[in-house]
Design a protein around this motif. Structure first.
Motif, mmCIF file in Angstrom:
data_model
loop_
_atom_site.group_PDB
_atom_site.id
_atom_site.type_symbol
_atom_site.label_atom_id
_atom_site.label_comp_id
_atom_site.label_asym_id
_atom_site.label_seq_id
_atom_site.Cartn_x
_atom_site.Cartn_y
_atom_site.Cartn_z
ATOM 1 N N ARG A 135 16.940 28.090 -59.408
ATOM 2 C CA ARG A 135 17.617 27.040 -60.159
ATOM 3 C C ARG A 135 18.476 26.229 -59.194
ATOM 4 N NH1 ARG A 135 20.826 30.420 -63.871
ATOM 5 N NH2 ARG A 135 20.251 32.040 -62.410
ATOM 6 N N PHE A 158 21.373 24.919 -59.037
ATOM 7 C CA PHE A 158 22.783 25.153 -58.729
ATOM 8 C C PHE A 158 23.017 26.460 -57.951
ATOM 9 C CE2 PHE A 158 23.511 28.194 -62.046
ATOM 10 C CZ PHE A 158 24.775 28.712 -61.866
ATOM 11 N N VAL A 159 21.980 27.314 -57.855
ATOM 12 C CA VAL A 159 22.098 28.497 -56.992
ATOM 13 C C VAL A 159 20.888 28.575 -56.070
ATOM 14 C CG1 VAL A 159 23.611 30.010 -58.312
ATOM 15 C CG2 VAL A 159 21.198 29.844 -58.931
ATOM 16 N N PRO A 214 24.555 35.077 -53.058
ATOM 17 C CA PRO A 214 24.079 33.779 -53.547
ATOM 18 C C PRO A 214 25.148 32.708 -53.375
ATOM 19 C CG PRO A 214 24.632 35.217 -55.382
ATOM 20 C CD PRO A 214 24.745 36.052 -54.142
ATOM 21 N N LEU A 256 28.437 39.480 -63.670
ATOM 22 C CA LEU A 256 27.166 38.913 -64.141
ATOM 23 C C LEU A 256 26.534 39.886 -65.123
ATOM 24 C CD1 LEU A 256 25.138 37.470 -61.146
ATOM 25 C CD2 LEU A 256 26.112 36.245 -63.068
ATOM 26 N N GLY A 257 26.699 39.612 -66.389
ATOM 27 C CA GLY A 257 26.132 40.496 -67.396
ATOM 28 C C GLY A 257 26.514 41.945 -67.163
ATOM 29 N N GLU A 271 27.575 43.281 -64.397
ATOM 30 C CA GLU A 271 27.390 43.752 -63.022
ATOM 31 C C GLU A 271 28.297 42.953 -62.100
ATOM 32 O OE1 GLU A 271 23.485 43.550 -60.685
ATOM 33 O OE2 GLU A 271 23.109 44.958 -62.324
ATOM 34 N N THR A 280 29.399 41.008 -59.121
ATOM 35 C CA THR A 280 28.554 40.373 -58.110
ATOM 36 C C THR A 280 29.409 39.468 -57.244
ATOM 37 O OG1 THR A 280 26.808 40.331 -59.769
ATOM 38 C CG2 THR A 280 26.449 39.000 -57.811
ATOM 39 N N PHE A 323 28.888 31.352 -64.701
ATOM 40 C CA PHE A 323 27.657 32.010 -64.257
ATOM 41 C C PHE A 323 26.908 32.722 -65.371
ATOM 42 C CE2 PHE A 323 29.953 31.472 -60.291
ATOM 43 C CZ PHE A 323 28.950 30.954 -59.497
ATOM 44 N N ARG A 382 16.007 29.903 -67.493
ATOM 45 C CA ARG A 382 15.099 30.927 -67.019
ATOM 46 C C ARG A 382 13.826 30.940 -67.860
ATOM 47 N NH1 ARG A 382 17.943 36.452 -66.326
ATOM 48 N NH2 ARG A 382 19.223 35.103 -65.073
ATOM 49 N N SER A 413 20.785 38.928 -55.980
ATOM 50 C CA SER A 413 21.627 39.109 -57.160
ATOM 51 C C SER A 413 20.864 38.690 -58.411
ATOM 52 C CB SER A 413 22.881 38.267 -57.030
ATOM 53 O OG SER A 413 22.530 36.914 -57.192
ATOM 54 N N LYS A 414 21.483 38.956 -59.543
ATOM 55 C CA LYS A 414 20.875 38.570 -60.818
ATOM 56 C C LYS A 414 20.688 37.060 -60.927
ATOM 57 C CE LYS A 414 22.003 42.072 -64.232
ATOM 58 N NZ LYS A 414 22.860 42.366 -65.382
ATOM 59 N N LEU A 415 21.475 36.320 -60.166
ATOM 60 C CA LEU A 415 21.344 34.865 -60.238
ATOM 61 C C LEU A 415 19.960 34.417 -59.770
ATOM 62 C CD1 LEU A 415 24.811 33.663 -58.915
ATOM 63 C CD2 LEU A 415 23.914 33.426 -61.220
ATOM 64 N N HIS A 416 19.300 35.280 -58.985
ATOM 65 C CA HIS A 416 17.969 34.917 -58.512
ATOM 66 C C HIS A 416 16.891 35.798 -59.129
ATOM 67 C CE1 HIS A 416 20.255 33.045 -55.018
ATOM 68 N NE2 HIS A 416 19.708 32.057 -55.697
ATOM 69 N N ASP A 464 15.211 35.252 -61.580
ATOM 70 C CA ASP A 464 14.088 34.461 -62.103
ATOM 71 C C ASP A 464 13.111 34.049 -60.997
ATOM 72 O OD1 ASP A 464 16.216 32.978 -61.071
ATOM 73 O OD2 ASP A 464 15.520 31.141 -62.023
ATOM 74 N N VAL A 465 13.501 34.264 -59.751
ATOM 75 C CA VAL A 465 12.616 33.860 -58.659
ATOM 76 C C VAL A 465 11.753 35.054 -58.265
ATOM 77 C CG1 VAL A 465 12.498 32.654 -56.468
ATOM 78 C CG2 VAL A 465 14.532 32.468 -57.863
#
Lengths: 161, 693
Positions: free
Chosen positions: A43, A45-46, A58, A86-87, A89, A91, A146, A155, B650-653, B655-656
Motif C-alpha cells: 500500500r 503509505f507503507v 516498516p 497493530l491488532g 501486536e 510493532t 495504522f 487489503r 510486520s502486519k503492515l505488509h 497483504d504483500v
C-alpha cells in the motif's frame, strides 16, 4: 479522551504546513534519513522498509494517509521511530516527518475534541486539537492511523482472490 | 529469566508422557500381547503418579495409581490383555489431562472410569492377588489385627523426595506400632553416601484399620521399595522367622543360593520343621530376581531419554544471536573483499565457515520430526472412527521429515480439521464401501516429504471424493462463484476453504458446520504456505499442504531488479541463464524461453515490481522450481550467494504475498526475500490482467 488531567508529553513534527503531535512515550528514537528499501506492490503509505538497529521496520509516509502529496527527502527530513499496536501486536514503525521540532507539554485542558466539521482529515486519526502559543497542534491517535478499517478495505480491494 | 516454574515443567513433561502412553495404548490395541508395550505404558503411568504427587497433584496421583495397578497386574501376568483395559486407559488419560490442567475443578469424571476399572478387575480371574486396591473390592474385617511390616526403600528414595520418617509417622497414626530399624546393610562410614537410604525398617503394627490402609501409606513408593506386610498369628510365627532369615540374604541372591546349597542344615531344618517349603524358597528367590530385573529395566529406560529440556524462547534468543553474527560476518566479508588483504581474507573465510556451521547446528536444534505430530492423530482417528461407526486404518510415511517446531505446533489444528472432514464426509460406512466394491476398512494416509524449498504434507483418503456439483451449487448460493462460471476443478475445490462453507446435508457433532476448513486456509496463509485439494469421485480426496521451510536463516541468491535487491531462496534456484536477445524480443507476447529444448515460462520481475530505471542490457534469468513448476525470473543482475537471516515483515505488509520476509545486507540496507510460489501466482494474475485489458 484518554489523556490524564495533567499535561501530556508530546513530540511535535511537521508534515506539509501542519504541526502534528505524537505521544512522546511512544517515540523510541529519531533517525536522520537512512536508505529505504521499496516494497513493490505494498500500500502506498507503507511502501518501504528500513533497518533500525538490525530490525526490519516498516516505514510509513503519513502524508499519504492525510491526503497530502509525497515529497522527496531533504536535509530536514527525519524518521520518527514509534511503537504502535497493530491488532494487538506491538510493532515498531518508522514515520517520515518533514521536520522534527521539539518535545513539549500540552496541558490536557488545552486539547479540545476534534471538531466534526472544518477538518481536512479523517477525524478518527486525531485525538484532539491542542493550542500551543498562537498556533494549533493536531494530536494524533497513532494506533488508529495504522489500525483503521480502510487498511482492511485496501487489503481486500487489492486482493482479488 | 528466573528458574523455570517446576509445576509448569511437570505439566510439560506430563503432556509428553501422555502422548507417549497414548501411542503405546493404541499400539497395544493392535498388538495386545506385546510385553514391552505393557511395560512402557506401566512405566509412563508410574512416572505420572510419582511426579504428580511430588508437585502436589494429589488427585492425579491417586487416580493414576488405580490405572497403574491394573497395568501392573497385566505386566506381571496376573490378568490377560483385554481391549477394555486399553479403552479405559485411553479414557483415563483424558481425565488425567483434565486433572492436570484444572486440578481444582471437581467434575467427578474419575469415578466412572474407576467403576469401569473395578468391573474389569472383578471380571478378571478370581485368582487376582489381594494387593490390588480397587475401590470396588470389599475390605477385610475391621477387627484389630497385628501386622508385621518390613520395608526397605530404594537407595535413591531420599534423593527422589521420599521421607521415610513421614512414612513411619503415618504408620503410627494407624495404631500401636513398634519400629525397629534394620541397619545390617549400612556400609562402613567411609563408604556412606549421605543421600542414600541404607536402612530398612521392621514395624509391628496393631491396628483396627483394614489392610489397605497400610498399602495406602506406601502408595507412592510401592514400586521402588521392598515391602512385606503380614498378619501375625501364633501358627505362622515360625514361618515368618524363616522368611526373615531368607530375606536378610537378599544382598546377593547367588550367594544365598550358594549358601543354601552348602548349608544344608539350615534349609533342611527349616523344611523339616515344616516352616519353609522348597517351593517357597524358590518363589522368594524368583521374586527377588523379578524385582532386580524391574530395576534394571527402569534404569535402562532412564538412560535412553538423555535429553535436555530448553525453553523455546531461549532457542529463539540463540537464533537471534546467530542471525546477528551472520549479518556481522557479511559485513566482514565485504570489508575483506574491499581491503584485499590476504590474511584478513583468510580470517574472514574462517569466520564465514564457522558462522555457517553454527547456523546449521542452531537450526537443527529447532527442528522436530513431523512424526510427533502424526502420532497425535492416531488417537483422533481411533476415536472418530469409533464414534462414527466407520473402520479407518491410518498409515503414515515420512515421519522423519523435519520442520521447525513452531510450524509443527501451528499445523496441528488445521490437520485435525482435514482429518475430521476426511473421516466424516470422505470415508463411507463399511456397508456402503463393500457395496461399491471397496474394502470395508477405509484408508487415511498421512505423508510428509521435501520438495525443493518446501515441505509437502499430504492427507489422502480412499473415500467417496468431493462432490463437485454440490460444491458448485453451494458456492453459487453463497455468492462465491458467478452462476455457470467456468473454472478449473482445483479452483472450485478452493471454495471449501471459504469461511462458513459446508455441503453437509446435516450437521454432525464432528463436522458440517462449515467452521474448520477456513482455519486451514488461514493458518497456512499465516505460515506463508498453501493448500491444494485434488479429488476423484468414488476414489478419494487428497489435501496437500505446502509449507516453506520457514527457517530463521537460509542460503539465498542475491539479485538486483531495477534499484532493488532481492533474495531468492537458493534451494528453489535451479540455474541462471542469460536472456538471449531473440528470446527477449520474441517474448513480447508470449513469455517462454527455450531451455535445452524445454519451454520454460518466465516472469519479468521489472514489470511485476514496477522498476522505473533503464533495464540492464543483458537481462538474466534465474530458473526456479515451485512444486512441479519450473519458471524463469528475469532480473537485471545476479549478484551472488548470500547467507540470509530471515526477518519477518510486520502486519503492515501482510497483504504483500510476494515476499516471505526481509534481510539485512552487509552494507546495512534491507533486501526483501522473494516467496517463489506466491510470486508465480502473482505473476499469473498479473498476466491475466494484462490479457484481459
Amino acid at each position: 479522551m484518554t489523556t490524564t488531567n495533567s499535561a501530556m508529553q508530546v513530540l511535535t513534527v511537521g508534515l506539509d504546513r501542519e504541526i502534528f503531535a505524537l505521544d512522546a512515550g511512544r517515540v523510541s528514537e529519531i533517525l536522520d534519513s537512512v536508505p529505504v528499501t521499496e516494497v513493490p506492490n505494498a500500500r502506498p503509505f507503507v511502501n518501504g522498509v528500513i533497518n533500525v538497529r538490525g530490525k526490519v521496520v516498516p516505514l510509513a509516509d503519513l502524508r499519504l494517509r492525510f491526503g497530502m502529496e509525497r515529497t522527496a527527502a531533504n536535509l530536514d527530513t527525519r524518521i520518527v521511530v514509534v511503537e504502535v499496536d497493530l491488532g494487538g501486536e506491538p510493532t515498531t514503525v518508522g514515520i517520515l516527518a518533514d521536520k522534527v521540532y521539539e518535545v513539549t507539554e500540552i496541558a490536557a485542558a488545552a486539547i479540545e475534541e476534534t471538531p466534526r466539521v472544518g477538518m481536512r482529515w479523517r477525524s478518527e486519526f486525531i485525538k484532539g486539537i491542542g493550542k500551543k502559543d498562537a498556533g494549533f497542534i493536531i494530536v494524533l491517535d497513532i494506533d488508529r492511523v495504522f489500525n483503521t478499517d480502510d487498511t482492511l478495505l485496501e487489503r481486500t480491494a487489492d486482493g482479488e482472490r | 529469566m528466573s528458574a523455570p516454574d517446576p509445576i509448569e515443567t511437570f505439566r510439560l513433561e506430563a503432556q509428553e508422557l501422555f502422548e507417549q502412553i497414548e501411542a503405546t495404548l493404541l499400539d497395544l490395541t493392535e498388538r495386545p500381547d506385546d510385553r514391552d508395550l505393557v511395560d512402557t505404558a506401566f512405566r509412563g503411568l508410574h512416572t505420572i503418579k510419582g511426579s504428580g504427587s511430588m508437585f502436589g497433584f494429589e488427585r492425579v496421583a491417586a487416580f493414576t495409581h488405580h490405572v497403574e495397578t491394573a497395568f501392573d497386574r497385566l505386566r506381571k501376568g496376573k490378568t490377560h490383555p483385554d481391549p477394555e483395559l486399553f479403552a479405559i486407559g485411553l479414557a483415563a488419560l483424558d481425565v488425567m489431562r483434565r486433572l492436570i490442567e484444572t486440578p481444582d475443578r471437581d467434575t467427578g469424571d474419575e469415578q466412572p472410569i474407576l467403576e469401569r476399572l473395578g468391573r474389569l478387575t472383578a471380571a478378571a480371574a478370581p485368582a487376582a492377588a489381594p494387593e490390588a486396591t480397587t475401590p470396588a473390592k470389599a475390605e477385610e474385617e475391621a477387627a484389630a489385627a497385628t501386622y508385621r511390616i518390613r520395608f526397605r526403600l530404594a537407595m535413591d528414595a531420599m534423593a527422589m523426595g521420599t521421607n521415610p520418617l513421614l512414612l513411619l509417622d503415618e504408620l503410627r497414626t494407624l495404631g500401636d506400632a513398634t519400629v525397629v530399624a534394620l541397619s545390617d546393610k549400612v556400609p562402613a562410614l567411609e563408604d556412606i553416601e549421605p543421600t542414600e537410604c541404607h536402612l530398612g525398617w521392621d514395624v509391628v503394627l496393631t491396628t483396627d484399620k483394614p489392610r489397605s490402609a497400610i498399602d495406602d501409606v506406601f502408595m507412592f513408593v510401592i514400586d521402588d521399595m521392598q515391602l512385606k506386610v503380614e498378619r501375625i498369628d501364633a501358627a505362622t510365627a515360625d514361618k515368618r522367622l524363616g522368611e526373615i532369615l531368607l530375606e536378610k540374604g537378599d544382598v546377593a541372591a547367588p550367594d544365598l543360593r550358594a549358601a543354601l546349597g552348602q548349608q544344608k542344615p539350615l534349609g533342611t531344618l527349616l523344611v523339616g520343621t515344616g516352616a519353609v517349603s522348597e517351593p517357597q524358597v524358590a518363589a522368594a528367590l524368583a521374586e527377588q530376581q523379578h524385582l532386580r530385573q524391574e530395576q534394571d529395566a527402569a534404569k535402562s529406560g532412564a538412560k535412553a531419554q538423555a535429553t535436555i529440556r530448553v525453553a523455546a524462547e531461549r532457542l529463539d534468543g540463540l537464533m537471534d544471536r546467530v542471525g546477528e553474527l551472520v549479518i556481522a560476518q557479511a559485513r566482514l566479508r565485504q570489508l575483506a573483499a574491499a581491503l584485499d588483504d590476504s590474511s584478513l581474507k583468510s580470517v574472514a573465510e574462517e569466520i564465514e565457515r564457522l558462522a555457517a556451521e553454527l547456523r546449521d547446528t542452531t537450526m537443527g536444534i529447532r527442528m522436530v520430526p513431523i512424526g510427533s505430530l502424526f502420532g497425535r492423530f492416531r488417537r483422533l482417528v481411533h476415536d472418530l472412527s469409533r464414534d462414527l461407526g466407520k473402520e479407518v486404518r491410518l498409515t503414515t510415511a515420512g515421519e522423519e521429515t523435519e520442520l521447525d517446531k513452531t510450524v509443527i505446533e501451528r499445523l496441528a489444528d488445521p490437520m485435525v480439521h482435514i482429518i475430521r472432514n476426511s473421516i466424516d464426509h470422505g470415508i463411507e460406512r463399511p456397508d456402503a464401501r463393500t457395496a461399491t466394491g471397496k474394502q470395508g476398512e477405509g484408508r487415511l494416509h498421512l505423508a510428509a516429504y521435501h520438495s525443493g524449498a518446501q515441505v509437502l504434507i499430504t492427507i489422502s483418503d480412499d473415500g467417496k471424493g468431493l462432490d463437485a456439483d454440490r460444491i458448485r451449487a453451494r458456492a453459487e448460493e453463497a455468492g462465491l462463484l458467478a452462476p455457470g462460471a467456468k473454472i478449473a476443478e482445483s479452483e472450485l475445490y478452493q471454495c471449501i476453504f471459504a469461511p462458513g462453507f459446508s455441503t453437509a446435508a446435516e450437521v454432525t457433532s464432528v463436522s458440517g458446520r462449515g467452521v474448520g476448513m477456513d482455519v486451514v486456509k488461514r493458518t497456512l496463509d499465516a505460515l506463508r504456505g498453501s493448500v491444494d485439494v485434488t479429488s476423484t469421485p468414488g476414489k478419494g480426496t487428497q489435501v496437500t499442504l505446502r509449507l516453506p521451510l520457514t527457517l530463521a536463516i537460509i542460503d539465498g541468491l542475491l539479485v538486483r531488479v531495477g534499484t532493488g535487491r532481492y533474495v531468492l531462496p537458493l534451494s528453489a534456484v535451479e540455474e541462471c541463464v542469460e536472456l538471449s536477445a531473440e528470446d527477449d524480443a520474441r517474448s513480447r507476447g508470449r513469455n517462454f524461453l527455450s531451455l535445452r529444448g524445454d519451454l520454460v515460462p518466465f516472469l519479468r520481475l521489472r514489470e511485476l515490481f514496477n522498476a522505473r530505471t533503464e533495464p540492464d542490457p543483458y537481462q538474466k534469468v534465474v530458473i526456479v522450481s515451485s512444486g512441479e513448476l519450473r519458471v524463469g525470473l528475469v532480473v537485471d543482475q545476479v549478484i551472488g550467494d548470500h547467507q540470509t537471516v530471515i526477518k519477518s515483515l510486520s502486519k503492515l505488509h501482510a497483504d504483500v504475498e510476494t515476499f516471505s520476509g526481509a534481510t539485512i545486507l552487509g552494507d546495512g540496507t534491507v533486501a526483501l526475500i522473494l516467496d517463489v510460489a506466491h510470486l508465480i501466482e502473482f505473476g499469473q494474475r498479473h498476466e491475466e490482467r494484462l490479457q484481459a485489458s
